[in-house]
Design a protein around this motif. Structure first.
Motif, mmCIF file in Angstrom:
data_model
loop_
_atom_site.group_PDB
_atom_site.id
_atom_site.type_symbol
_atom_site.label_atom_id
_atom_site.label_comp_id
_atom_site.label_asym_id
_atom_site.label_seq_id
_atom_site.Cartn_x
_atom_site.Cartn_y
_atom_site.Cartn_z
ATOM 1 N N ARG A 1 0.820 -1.210 0.000
ATOM 2 C CA ARG A 1 0.000 0.000 0.000
ATOM 3 C C ARG A 1 0.861 1.270 0.000
ATOM 4 O O ARG A 1 0.583 2.223 -0.726
ATOM 5 C CB ARG A 1 -0.946 -0.006 1.204
ATOM 6 C CG ARG A 1 -2.060 -1.039 1.075
ATOM 7 C CD ARG A 1 -3.035 -0.964 2.222
ATOM 8 N NE ARG A 1 -4.162 -1.878 2.008
ATOM 9 C CZ ARG A 1 -5.206 -1.974 2.829
ATOM 10 N NH1 ARG A 1 -5.265 -1.226 3.908
ATOM 11 N NH2 ARG A 1 -6.182 -2.830 2.553
ATOM 12 N N LYS A 2 1.926 1.270 0.813
ATOM 13 C CA LYS A 2 2.823 2.424 0.844
ATOM 14 C C LYS A 2 3.549 2.603 -0.485
ATOM 15 O O LYS A 2 3.764 3.729 -0.944
ATOM 16 C CB LYS A 2 3.849 2.260 1.979
ATOM 17 C CG LYS A 2 3.279 2.520 3.361
ATOM 18 C CD LYS A 2 4.374 2.455 4.420
ATOM 19 C CE LYS A 2 3.844 2.826 5.799
ATOM 20 N NZ LYS A 2 4.922 2.752 6.832
ATOM 21 N N THR A 3 3.928 1.488 -1.094
ATOM 22 C CA THR A 3 4.619 1.539 -2.387
ATOM 23 C C THR A 3 3.747 2.192 -3.448
ATOM 24 O O THR A 3 4.180 3.105 -4.158
ATOM 25 C CB THR A 3 5.019 0.124 -2.852
ATOM 26 O OG1 THR A 3 5.919 -0.447 -1.895
ATOM 27 C CG2 THR A 3 5.699 0.168 -4.214
ATOM 28 N N TYR A 4 2.507 1.747 -3.547
ATOM 29 C CA TYR A 4 1.627 2.287 -4.584
ATOM 30 C C TYR A 4 1.147 3.701 -4.268
ATOM 31 O O TYR A 4 0.904 4.483 -5.191
ATOM 32 C CB TYR A 4 0.463 1.331 -4.847
ATOM 33 C CG TYR A 4 0.898 0.175 -5.705
ATOM 34 C CD1 TYR A 4 0.933 0.298 -7.089
ATOM 35 C CD2 TYR A 4 1.347 -1.015 -5.137
ATOM 36 C CE1 TYR A 4 1.373 -0.739 -7.884
ATOM 37 C CE2 TYR A 4 1.792 -2.065 -5.924
ATOM 38 C CZ TYR A 4 1.810 -1.917 -7.305
ATOM 39 O OH TYR A 4 2.264 -2.940 -8.094
ATOM 40 N N GLU A 5 1.053 4.040 -3.006
ATOM 41 C CA GLU A 5 0.742 5.431 -2.660
ATOM 42 C C GLU A 5 1.899 6.333 -3.104
ATOM 43 O O GLU A 5 1.677 7.416 -3.656
ATOM 44 C CB GLU A 5 0.526 5.571 -1.152
ATOM 45 C CG GLU A 5 0.197 6.997 -0.729
ATOM 46 C CD GLU A 5 -0.033 7.148 0.761
ATOM 47 O OE1 GLU A 5 -0.501 8.217 1.178
ATOM 48 O OE2 GLU A 5 0.280 6.190 1.507
ATOM 49 N N TRP A 6 3.131 5.865 -2.893
ATOM 50 C CA TRP A 6 4.298 6.627 -3.318
ATOM 51 C C TRP A 6 4.334 6.773 -4.841
ATOM 52 O O TRP A 6 4.597 7.866 -5.368
ATOM 53 C CB TRP A 6 5.580 5.937 -2.825
ATOM 54 C CG TRP A 6 6.822 6.583 -3.353
ATOM 55 C CD1 TRP A 6 7.446 7.697 -2.864
ATOM 56 C CD2 TRP A 6 7.579 6.181 -4.505
ATOM 57 N NE1 TRP A 6 8.549 8.001 -3.636
ATOM 58 C CE2 TRP A 6 8.647 7.091 -4.649
ATOM 59 C CE3 TRP A 6 7.456 5.136 -5.416
ATOM 60 C CZ2 TRP A 6 9.587 6.982 -5.673
ATOM 61 C CZ3 TRP A 6 8.388 5.020 -6.437
ATOM 62 C CH2 TRP A 6 9.443 5.938 -6.557
ATOM 63 N N ILE A 7 4.056 5.690 -5.544
ATOM 64 C CA ILE A 7 4.062 5.715 -7.013
ATOM 65 C C ILE A 7 3.076 6.750 -7.542
ATOM 66 O O ILE A 7 3.381 7.512 -8.470
ATOM 67 C CB ILE A 7 3.710 4.316 -7.569
ATOM 68 C CG1 ILE A 7 4.857 3.338 -7.305
ATOM 69 C CG2 ILE A 7 3.424 4.378 -9.074
ATOM 70 C CD1 ILE A 7 4.462 1.894 -7.468
ATOM 71 N N GLU A 8 1.903 6.786 -6.949
ATOM 72 C CA GLU A 8 0.842 7.655 -7.461
ATOM 73 C C GLU A 8 0.933 9.097 -6.974
ATOM 74 O O GLU A 8 0.418 9.999 -7.626
ATOM 75 C CB GLU A 8 -0.527 7.076 -7.071
ATOM 76 C CG GLU A 8 -0.843 5.724 -7.702
ATOM 77 C CD GLU A 8 -1.021 5.791 -9.205
ATOM 78 O OE1 GLU A 8 -1.137 6.905 -9.750
ATOM 79 O OE2 GLU A 8 -1.045 4.727 -9.850
ATOM 80 N N THR A 9 1.579 9.339 -5.839
ATOM 81 C CA THR A 9 1.539 10.695 -5.273
ATOM 82 C C THR A 9 2.903 11.376 -5.143
ATOM 83 O O THR A 9 2.969 12.601 -5.024
ATOM 84 C CB THR A 9 0.887 10.667 -3.870
ATOM 85 O OG1 THR A 9 1.702 9.884 -2.974
ATOM 86 C CG2 THR A 9 -0.511 10.077 -3.937
ATOM 87 N N LYS A 10 3.999 10.599 -5.162
ATOM 88 C CA LYS A 10 5.304 11.204 -4.913
ATOM 89 C C LYS A 10 6.352 10.921 -5.988
ATOM 90 O O LYS A 10 7.306 11.693 -6.136
ATOM 91 C CB LYS A 10 5.838 10.740 -3.554
ATOM 92 C CG LYS A 10 4.984 11.176 -2.380
ATOM 93 C CD LYS A 10 5.537 10.652 -1.069
ATOM 94 C CE LYS A 10 4.653 11.068 0.104
ATOM 95 N NZ LYS A 10 5.163 10.521 1.393
ATOM 96 N N SER A 11 6.192 9.823 -6.706
ATOM 97 C CA SER A 11 7.176 9.463 -7.725
ATOM 98 C C SER A 11 7.226 10.526 -8.823
ATOM 99 O O SER A 11 6.182 11.033 -9.260
ATOM 100 C CB SER A 11 6.816 8.107 -8.344
ATOM 101 O OG SER A 11 7.718 7.775 -9.370
#
Length: 204
Positions: free
Chosen positions: A48-58
Motif C-alpha cells: 500500500r505504501k509503495t503504490y501510494e508513493w508511485i501515485e503521489t510522490k514518484s
C-alpha cells in the motif's frame, strides 16, 4: 513387584514426554500462525505504501526516452533521467537490490534495442515494449485511491521469502498481480513485480 513398579514409572515418563511434545507442537503451530498474520500485515502495508508513493510522490516516467533531431522517432533511453529514477526508487527502501538491478537492466536493454534499431518506436505510437498498460499494475485504468483498498491473496511464506498476488477490492473484476518479497534485516522489501518482468519487457 519391583519390576512392575519400574514399568509403571516408565509408562508415566512416556506419557509426560508425549504430553510435552504435544504442547511444544501446539505452541510451535500457534507461533507460526501469529508470525504469518504479522508478516501478512507488514507485506500489505509495504504494498500500500509503495503504490501510494508511485501515485503521489514518484517523479517522471519509467524508462523515459529521447527523440531524434527530426522529432519523429525515439532513438534511446534518457540515461540521466533513468539514473535519477533508480536513485529515487532506492531511497524509498521499498525494493531489494535485485529489483533495482533488474529495473536498470530493463532500461539499458531498451536503450540498446532503440539505438541499434532492433526496436522502432515512433513518436505518437505506443511503446513497442510492455503490453500497452501501466507496468506497476498492468492496467490502463484504476480505482481512485486504489492503494487504500489493495488486498493480498494466495500468500505463501517460506522463511524470509514471500510470494503473493494483490487485487484491489474496489472493483469486483480486479485481476491478480504477482509479487515476490524478501525480508532483509527484519524488513520486507519488494523483490519482483509482474509488470517488470525482464523477458516480457525486452522481447522483440
Amino acid at each position: 513387584m519391583k519390576l512392575s513398579k519400574l514399568f509403571s514409572l516408565l509408562f508415566i515418563w512416556i506419557l509426560l514426554v508425549s504430553h510435552t511434545h504435544t504442547n511444544d507442537d501446539a505452541l510451535s503451530m500457534q507461533k507460526k500462525s501469529i508470525n504469518f498474520i504479522s508478516d501478512k500485515q507488514q507485506l500489505e502495508t509495504l504494498i500500500r505504501k509503495t503504490y501510494e508513493w508511485i501515485e503521489t510522490k514518484s517523479e517522471g516516467p519509467d524508462f523515459d526516452v529521447i527523440e531524434n533531431h527530426k522529432g519523429d522517432k525515439y532513438i534511446g533511453l534518457n540515461l540521466k533521467a533513468h539514473n535519477k529514477k533508480l536513485n529515487e526508487l532506492k531511497k524509498t527502501n521499498f525494493f531489494t537490490q535485485k529489483f533495482l538491478d533488474n529495473y536498470n537492466k530493463i532500461g539499458l536493454k531498451i536503450n540498446d534495442n532503440l539505438k541499434t534499431n532492433k526496436m522502432e518506436y515512433f513518436v505518437g505510437d505506443l511503446p513497442p515494449y510492455g503490453n500497452d498498460s501501466n507496468m506497476w499494475c498492468e492496467c490502463q485504468d484504476n480505482p481512485d485511491l486504489y492503494w487504500k483498498t489493495l488486498k493480498l491473496t494466495d500468500l505463501k511464506i517460506d522463511n524470509n521469502r514471500a510470494v503473493f498476488n494483490w487485487i484491489w477490492t474496489a472493483w469486483k473484476d480486479s485481476s491478480k498481480y504477482k509479487v515476490r518479497a524478501v525480508k532483509e534485516n527484519g524488513v520486507w522489501k519488494i523483490d519482483y513485480l509482474q509488470g517488470f518482468d525482464y523477458d516480457s519487457l525486452t522481447k522483440i
